[in-house]
Design a protein around this motif. Structure first.
Motif, PDB file in Angstrom:
ATOM      1  N   GLU A 172       0.830  -1.206   0.000  1.00 25.95           N
ATOM      2  CA  GLU A 172       0.000   0.000   0.000  1.00 25.95           C
ATOM      3  C   GLU A 172       0.866   1.259   0.000  1.00 25.95           C
ATOM      4  O   GLU A 172       0.615   2.205  -0.743  1.00 25.95           O
ATOM      5  N   ASP A 173       1.891   1.268   0.859  1.00 27.48           N
ATOM      6  CA  ASP A 173       2.785   2.420   0.918  1.00 27.48           C
ATOM      7  C   ASP A 173       3.611   2.541  -0.356  1.00 27.48           C
ATOM      8  O   ASP A 173       3.858   3.644  -0.844  1.00 27.48           O
ATOM      9  N   ARG A 200       2.845   1.703  -3.437  1.00 30.70           N
ATOM     10  CA  ARG A 200       2.056   2.278  -4.531  1.00 30.70           C
ATOM     11  C   ARG A 200       1.933   3.794  -4.363  1.00 30.70           C
ATOM     12  O   ARG A 200       2.203   4.566  -5.287  1.00 30.70           O
ATOM     13  N   ARG A 201       1.558   4.211  -3.195  1.00 34.84           N
ATOM     14  CA  ARG A 201       1.345   5.635  -2.937  1.00 34.84           C
ATOM     15  C   ARG A 201       2.647   6.428  -3.027  1.00 34.84           C
ATOM     16  O   ARG A 201       2.708   7.496  -3.647  1.00 34.84           O
ATOM     17  N   ASN A 212       6.898  -6.206  -3.052  1.00 29.48           N
ATOM     18  CA  ASN A 212       6.050  -5.057  -3.397  1.00 29.48           C
ATOM     19  C   ASN A 212       6.160  -4.663  -4.872  1.00 29.48           C
ATOM     20  O   ASN A 212       5.726  -3.584  -5.253  1.00 29.48           O
ATOM     21  N   ALA A 233       2.911  -3.582  -6.566  1.00 27.51           N
ATOM     22  CA  ALA A 233       2.464  -2.273  -6.073  1.00 27.51           C
ATOM     23  C   ALA A 233       3.337  -1.148  -6.624  1.00 27.51           C
ATOM     24  O   ALA A 233       2.831  -0.056  -6.919  1.00 27.51           O
TER      25      ALA A 233
END
Length: 87
Positions: free
Chosen positions: A27-28, A30-31, A52, A55
């Motif tokens: 999640e982190d 990707r952002r 990751n 992502a």
């Protein structure tokens, strides 16, 4: 940040400063990858062992779709884990 120094290898300019994704949750990753590209990073570093990579790809796609960067302006570095070396 987009005018950062680069090294040229086989005619390809690789930015010397890369945004690393080690220890980032998907999640982190990707952002933060999308944000790094938005603010001017053009070199993204990941690896299979970071868990990751997908992502990171999503973050790259998000930045491209938002118009922050062109795909041809991104250098992506990833590493293969030693257990995956095979002929």
């Amino acid at each position: 940040m987009t005018d950062q120094p680069a090294i040229t290898v086989d005619g390809h300019a690789i930015p010397l400063l890369g945004f690393g994704t080690w220890m980032l949750t998907p999640e982190d990753a990707r952002r933060m990858v999308a944000e790094a590209l938005r603010i001017g990073y053009r070199h993204i570093d990941t690896a299979w062992i970071y868990h990751n990579e997908a992502a990171v790809g999503d973050g790259i796609r998000d930045a491209i779709e938002a118009g922050h960067v062109a795909r041809d302006d991104i250098w992506l570095t990833t590493k293969i884990w030693v257990a995956h070396f095979d002929r």
